[in-house]
Design an enzyme around this catalytic site. Structure first.
Site: not given
Ligand code: GLU
Length: 439
Positions: A131
């Site tokens: 992230k």
């Molecule tokens: N940001 C989204 C989550 O928190 C999607 C992450 C992704 O698709 O890699 O799951």
């Protein structure tokens, strides 16, 4: 307060509808990473995980902090900091969103990256967790500045991301356009690489159904639970939804289509309520032009704080983390909380809800629909083959259904709540991969 879990793109919310945050009631006694590790340890104790494996699993693989300063349109220097945390890679390339928000810092990224490790494992995707994001209020930037900022960020992290290492995606205040810039900038440096990022526009190697995937997955998750718990269906139930960005607005649409009554919705500017149910298609139309839900005609005003404790059947936090806390958990009147946002409930609040008999469907299961369809997008990019929308939807439902069946079984066998069950399933999968690979 409330902002989208993933920024909107071509669909429900205006193209660049960046929302300014207010963190008035975001009172957390633990850091974001400690919160996730609290749930991790609770499950690890029940599993009797060895201290060695426990240490291997909580230790992040890589933490990166970079300068993403740009020249603003005024000619002045805009100084910003970008982050990318890669938490675990034992089950595959690391995967997770990028958010543009003033609360972004190393701790937040660590907590959310570790959540991605557990989330991808709960739905059994061949990924690890990551992230990141930039500490910025995108509402203060022009679209050109935002593009420069995004490209600068890619220049700073391009050597640690890639289709087989770390694949970013949308999150709070980032959308398909931002992903298109990432793909383009990365491809300039490494050659054509659509699979380096997911959540791209459908016209640029994105997947059908990705934009609505998180909201759709939220409703699939809820339906699986209702069926299992013998609580009927969505039809006729009353919902309060915090957040009307990508996740909240699509979840509302799917609930509404199934005959659910969404009686209150709020975004960063406050909310609206209507006891018989809001006209969701009209509210989506209203928000698409960049307007806040608070100005929606024909509905009464409600604050974010009041929405969380409204007398409804189901409460769906679909915005920022840390909104259900020690200070309001006793007042939550819904009997079911569906965590569409990441980490909306603090550990203390989670205990209070459990003591009061309120069921919580955990984030690492509920909002996994987004990353699941990201996986389909990545697979389509690698195979250079596109799927029809029906296939995406059917495969998403299958993944959510199988994940729920496993969680429910573990919860029954171990006599634990669904969050602990989700962590047990995830830790088992990541732990086995880690041990098999060795240090
Ligand atoms: N940001 C989204 C989550 O928190 C999607 C992450 C992704 O698709 O890699 O799951």
């Amino acid at each position: 307060m409330a902002t989208a879990t993933e920024g909107g793109s071509s669909g429900h919310v205006a193209d660049i509808s960046w929302q300014s945050p207010t963190v008035a009631y975001n009172r957390r006694s633990m850091s974001g990473f400690e919160e996730v590790n609290h749930y991790f340890r609770k499950a690890a104790r029940i599993m009797d995980l060895s201290p060695r494996v426990e240490r291997m699993l909580v230790t992040p693989f890589r933490e990166v902090k970079v300068d993403v300063s740009i020249t603003l349109d005024s000619g002045e220097l805009g100084t910003f900091i970008g982050y990318r945390v890669q938490h675990d890679r034992s089950r595959g390339p690391m995967k997770g969103g990028l958010r543009y928000h003033p609360t972004v810092d190393m701790d937040e990224a660590l907590g959310l990256a570790s959540l991605m490790t557990w989330k991808t494992a709960v739905v059994n995707l061949p990924y690890g967790g990551a992230k990141g994001g930039i500490s910025v209020d995108p509402a203060t930037l022009t679209p050109r500045e935002l593009e420069r900022l995004t490209r600068r960020f890619v220049q700073q992290i391009h050597d640690i991301i890639g289709p087989q290492t770390d694949i970013p995606a949308p999150d709070l205040n980032t959308n398909a356009q931002v992903m298109a810039w990432i793909m383009d900038e990365y491809s300039r440096m490494h050659g054509f690489s659509p699979a380096v990022v997911t959540g791209k526009p459908v016209d640029l190697f994105g997947s059908r159904g990705r934009e609505e995937a998180t909201g759709r997955g939220v409703v699939f998750a809820l339906e699986e639970y209702l069926k299992d718990a013998g609580q009927g269906e969505v039809r006729g139930k009353r919902f309060a939804v915090q957040g009307f960005g990508n996740v909240g607005s699509w979840a509302c649409r799917f609930l509404h289509e199934r005959g659910g009554r969404v009686v209150a919705v709020a975004d960063a500017g406050g909310g609206v309520q209507a006891p018989d149910g809001l006209d969701i298609p009209k509210l989506i139309e209203h928000a698409r032009t960049g307007r806040r839900v608070a100005g929606f005609p024909g509905a009464d005003a409600i604050t974010n704080e009041a929405l969380l404790v409204l007398d409804v059947d189901v409460l769906i936090p679909a915005a920022l983390g840390g909104v259900i806390t020690e200070s309001n958990a006793r007042d939550v009147r819904a009997r079911l909380v569906v965590e569409a946002a990441n980490a909306p409930t603090t550990p203390r609040a989670d205990e209070i809800l459990a003591e009061r008999g309120v069921t919580v469907l955990p984030d690492i299961f509920v909002n996994a629909g987004g990353v699941t369809v990201s996986y389909f997008e990545w697979a389509q990019n690698i195979q250079q083959f596109t799927w029809e929308a029906e296939r995406v939807e059917a495969e998403l439902q299958r993944h959510m259904r199988e994940a729920y069946a496993t969680l429910a079984r573990v919860a029954r066998e171990r006599k634990v709540d669904l969050r602990t069950a989700a962590f047990i399933v995830a830790i088992g999968r990541v732990g086995r991969a880690t041990v098999l690979r060795g240090v």
